[in-house]
Design a protein around this motif. Sequence first.
Motif, mmCIF file in Angstrom:
data_model
loop_
_atom_site.group_PDB
_atom_site.id
_atom_site.type_symbol
_atom_site.label_atom_id
_atom_site.label_comp_id
_atom_site.label_asym_id
_atom_site.label_seq_id
_atom_site.Cartn_x
_atom_site.Cartn_y
_atom_site.Cartn_z
ATOM 1 N N ILE A 110 4.706 21.343 -6.306
ATOM 2 C CA ILE A 110 4.679 22.058 -7.582
ATOM 3 C C ILE A 110 6.083 21.999 -8.174
ATOM 4 O O ILE A 110 7.043 22.485 -7.569
ATOM 5 C CB ILE A 110 4.218 23.517 -7.410
ATOM 6 C CG1 ILE A 110 2.761 23.561 -6.946
ATOM 7 C CG2 ILE A 110 4.386 24.293 -8.724
ATOM 8 C CD1 ILE A 110 2.242 24.962 -6.664
ATOM 9 N N ILE A 111 6.196 21.388 -9.339
ATOM 10 C CA ILE A 111 7.486 21.234 -10.009
ATOM 11 C C ILE A 111 7.648 22.350 -11.037
ATOM 12 O O ILE A 111 6.882 22.444 -11.994
ATOM 13 C CB ILE A 111 7.590 19.864 -10.697
ATOM 14 C CG1 ILE A 111 7.368 18.742 -9.673
ATOM 15 C CG2 ILE A 111 8.946 19.710 -11.381
ATOM 16 C CD1 ILE A 111 7.152 17.379 -10.320
ATOM 17 N N ALA A 112 8.633 23.205 -10.799
ATOM 18 C CA ALA A 112 8.898 24.325 -11.709
ATOM 19 C C ALA A 112 10.404 24.380 -11.966
ATOM 20 O O ALA A 112 11.030 25.434 -11.876
ATOM 21 C CB ALA A 112 8.401 25.632 -11.104
ATOM 22 N N THR A 113 10.968 23.222 -12.282
ATOM 23 C CA THR A 113 12.419 23.083 -12.390
ATOM 24 C C THR A 113 12.984 23.538 -13.730
ATOM 25 O O THR A 113 14.202 23.539 -13.921
ATOM 26 C CB THR A 113 12.820 21.618 -12.137
ATOM 27 O OG1 THR A 113 11.968 20.755 -12.901
ATOM 28 C CG2 THR A 113 12.661 21.260 -10.672
ATOM 29 N N GLY A 114 12.123 23.902 -14.663
ATOM 30 C CA GLY A 114 12.572 24.518 -15.904
ATOM 31 C C GLY A 114 13.235 23.561 -16.877
ATOM 32 O O GLY A 114 13.176 22.339 -16.748
ATOM 33 N N ALA A 115 13.874 24.146 -17.856
ATOM 34 C CA ALA A 115 14.610 23.397 -18.877
ATOM 35 C C ALA A 115 15.852 24.196 -19.241
ATOM 36 O O ALA A 115 15.880 25.424 -19.099
ATOM 37 C CB ALA A 115 13.747 23.178 -20.112
#
Length: 311
Positions: A110-115
């Motif tokens: 799950i990629i939740a690396t944001g911006a």
Amino acid sequence: MEKDIREVVIMGTGPAGLTAALYTARANLDPLVIDGAQPGGQLMITSEIENFPGFPEAIHGPELMDRFRQQASRFNVEFVSGNVTEADLSRRPFCLSLEDGREVLTRSLIIATGANAKWLGLPSEETYRGRGVSACATCDGFFFRDSTVYVVGGGDTAMEEALFLTRFARHVTIVHRRDEFRASKIMSLRAEKHPKISLELNQVVEEITGDGQKVTGIRLQHVQTGEVTEHACDGVFIAIGHSPNSELFAGQLDIDEYGYIETDGSSARTSVQGVFACGDVQDYTYRQAVTAAGSGCMAAVDAERYLESIR
């Protein structure tokens, strides 16, 4: 960690990542969560949050993220500090390389690396961030009732921010370095015709000024004449775009022209089976804590269903 194959690994600990951690932990998937470069995400540099449900008295960003983390920890979520330096999605299980040399293998990701919001690069932005300088009108506009504010930018985002701020501010000025906007014609016209909005074109921000506690003004320089002018104001909103933290996945996942990871319809599924994306790294439109948390839930449910399907 090098030998075990995890059921799910979550990259990122903002609202999306920690919500995904909570849901996957409660589904007995024993998630491993990797903090990333900015544990807690963008809310760690946000002062008061009044629009997150359940907190009628408002709450500071770092405190909210601490509560997120405590709630996830209650279900024995495992956290690892540091960054992922390489992600190999071509093999099964997926392989993530950490900056300390360790490798993590996982059946789902799950990629939740944001911006990150783009900034002008002025030291005063950092000095007054959360004290008159903001990159989110939806988040902070309420605090500028009957104020004079400046919006920096020339795209649709800047027009949207300026128009939104007219609901609260006494007057809004849009600053743009060119003589015409990059925004769509309809958005530009709405801003130009609004009685509470004025324009400063061919201008760049030389400095944001303050009294040490809050913003008190802005200094502009004309790009053609070099003339410098000073203007009193209560706030400055930087609206020059966001940079999704998706670089690791370039060439491996479908990513749009702005760098946002593309997902399938209303799901969190990416172009690689078993990989899911949520939060600001895939949300070009809303970029709010509450929508990030909701998409973290979606990613967790999608991951759970995927893992069930391959057993």
